[in-house]
Motif scaffolding. Sequence first.
Motif, PDB file in Angstrom:
ATOM      1  N   ASP A  94       0.841  -1.357  -0.254  1.00 16.18           N
ATOM      2  CA  ASP A  94       0.034   0.168   0.754  1.00 16.18           C
ATOM      3  C   ASP A  94       0.613   1.229  -0.113  1.00 16.18           C
ATOM      4  O   ASP A  94       2.136   1.462   0.095  1.00 16.18           O
ATOM      5  CB  ASP A  94      -0.857  -0.164   1.312  1.00 16.18           C
ATOM      6  CG  ASP A  94      -2.242   0.787   1.144  1.00 16.18           C
ATOM      7  OD1 ASP A  94      -2.713   1.669  -0.397  1.00 16.18           O
ATOM      8  OD2 ASP A  94      -2.894   0.987   2.145  1.00 16.18           O
ATOM      9  N   ASP A  95       0.210   2.108   0.045  1.00 16.50           N
ATOM     10  CA  ASP A  95       0.913   3.832  -0.846  1.00 16.50           C
ATOM     11  C   ASP A  95       2.021   3.496  -1.069  1.00 16.50           C
ATOM     12  O   ASP A  95       2.964   4.631  -0.909  1.00 16.50           O
ATOM     13  CB  ASP A  95       1.017   4.304   1.011  1.00 16.50           C
ATOM     14  CG  ASP A  95      -0.276   4.648   1.521  1.00 16.50           C
ATOM     15  OD1 ASP A  95      -1.268   4.044   1.126  1.00 16.50           O
ATOM     16  OD2 ASP A  95      -0.611   4.710   2.832  1.00 16.50           O
ATOM     17  N   GLU A 102      -4.250   4.507  -6.847  1.00 14.18           N
ATOM     18  CA  GLU A 102      -5.196   4.832  -6.208  1.00 14.18           C
ATOM     19  C   GLU A 102      -5.807   6.584  -6.437  1.00 14.18           C
ATOM     20  O   GLU A 102      -4.958   7.141  -7.089  1.00 14.18           O
ATOM     21  CB  GLU A 102      -4.759   4.904  -4.838  1.00 14.18           C
ATOM     22  CG  GLU A 102      -4.050   3.647  -4.083  1.00 14.18           C
ATOM     23  CD  GLU A 102      -4.106   3.645  -2.512  1.00 14.18           C
ATOM     24  OE1 GLU A 102      -2.685   4.981  -2.099  1.00 14.18           O
ATOM     25  OE2 GLU A 102      -3.672   2.719  -1.775  1.00 14.18           O
TER      26      GLU A 102
END
Length: 279
Positions: free
Chosen positions: A179-180, A236
């Motif tokens: 993630d990120d 995202e």
Amino acid sequence: AKSSGREGYAFYEQELTDYARQRVELASSLRHALDNDELRVYYQPLHDLRDGRQVGMEALVRWQHPQRGLVAPGEFIPIAEDNGMIGAIDAWVLEQACQQMMRWNGEGNTLSFVAVNISSRLFSRGELAQKVASVLTQTGLPPEQLELEVTESAIMEDPDAAQKLLISLRALGVRLAIDDFGTGYSSLARLKRLPVDKLKLDQSFVRGLPDDAEDAAIARAVIALGKSLGLKVLAEGIEQRAQADFLRELGCNYGQGYHFGRPQPVASKSVDPDNTGDA
Ligand code: C2E
Ligand code: CA
Ligand code: CA
Ligand code: CA
């Protein structure tokens, strides 16, 4: 002029005290949030950029506070990480998400997987893989229908512990996503050895697309990196069609963001008969 400086400082001090007091209050009421049934799981759709099909859902926790209303995870997850509540919260979200995915399966939904966030605070503890295994057994969810998301910065805080954890999770057959991605300074040598399936390009690099040249360069580099390591890439924070189009053309596999849908609670069947999630 001098006194305004003093006042400014006093004001700042006052704000700090308010902030600290609020945090203490939130921390103590958070201890009862699970028992009082105040946590909610919202789900946000994940889409294949090529054909536009929805492939999965990400579970995102919220706190329905009796006085404050809906509290965002950015406000209480850090508190939960400090006061030791995070393990119970993440385990509860995991259970809810796996149960919900089984319900979707039963309703004839063709989603491939549900994604769940895991806090870095759980990395050093051995229980996580056991917890995941027991939730899978208990709910009957096939492991390949569960994706666990760990942030790049969490991995880089303690790469050896993270690698061990990811290997033990991978052995269960679940999917793993970083993630990120792009904010945590992974070493490429490390990344190569991590048993993950997917990179989630952080939304800070999607915001300026398609016009911002630096964001475009970073997006292009992450997508190329993913491709060369055999990993899928999800972008995202896609809010505009032009961003989705641009990322698709760069070869990005998946997208998430308000353009496709906001996080929402699951509508009950009686108010959402066509089961699209928007009653
Ligand atoms: P994240 O995992 O990176 O989740 C994506 C965040 O971006 C979510 O914020 C989502 O609502 C928001 N978002 C999605 N699409 C868009 C968009 O198009 N534009 C903008 N501006 N934002 C978008 P949310 O739900 O407030 O969650 C914030 C963070 O809290 C998450 O970031 C995750 O790190 C953490 N979190 C959420 N649920 C959990 C959980 O169950 N456990 C743990 N440990 N952390 C969680
Ligand atoms: Ca996430
Ligand atoms: Ca993220
Ligand atoms: Ca609907």
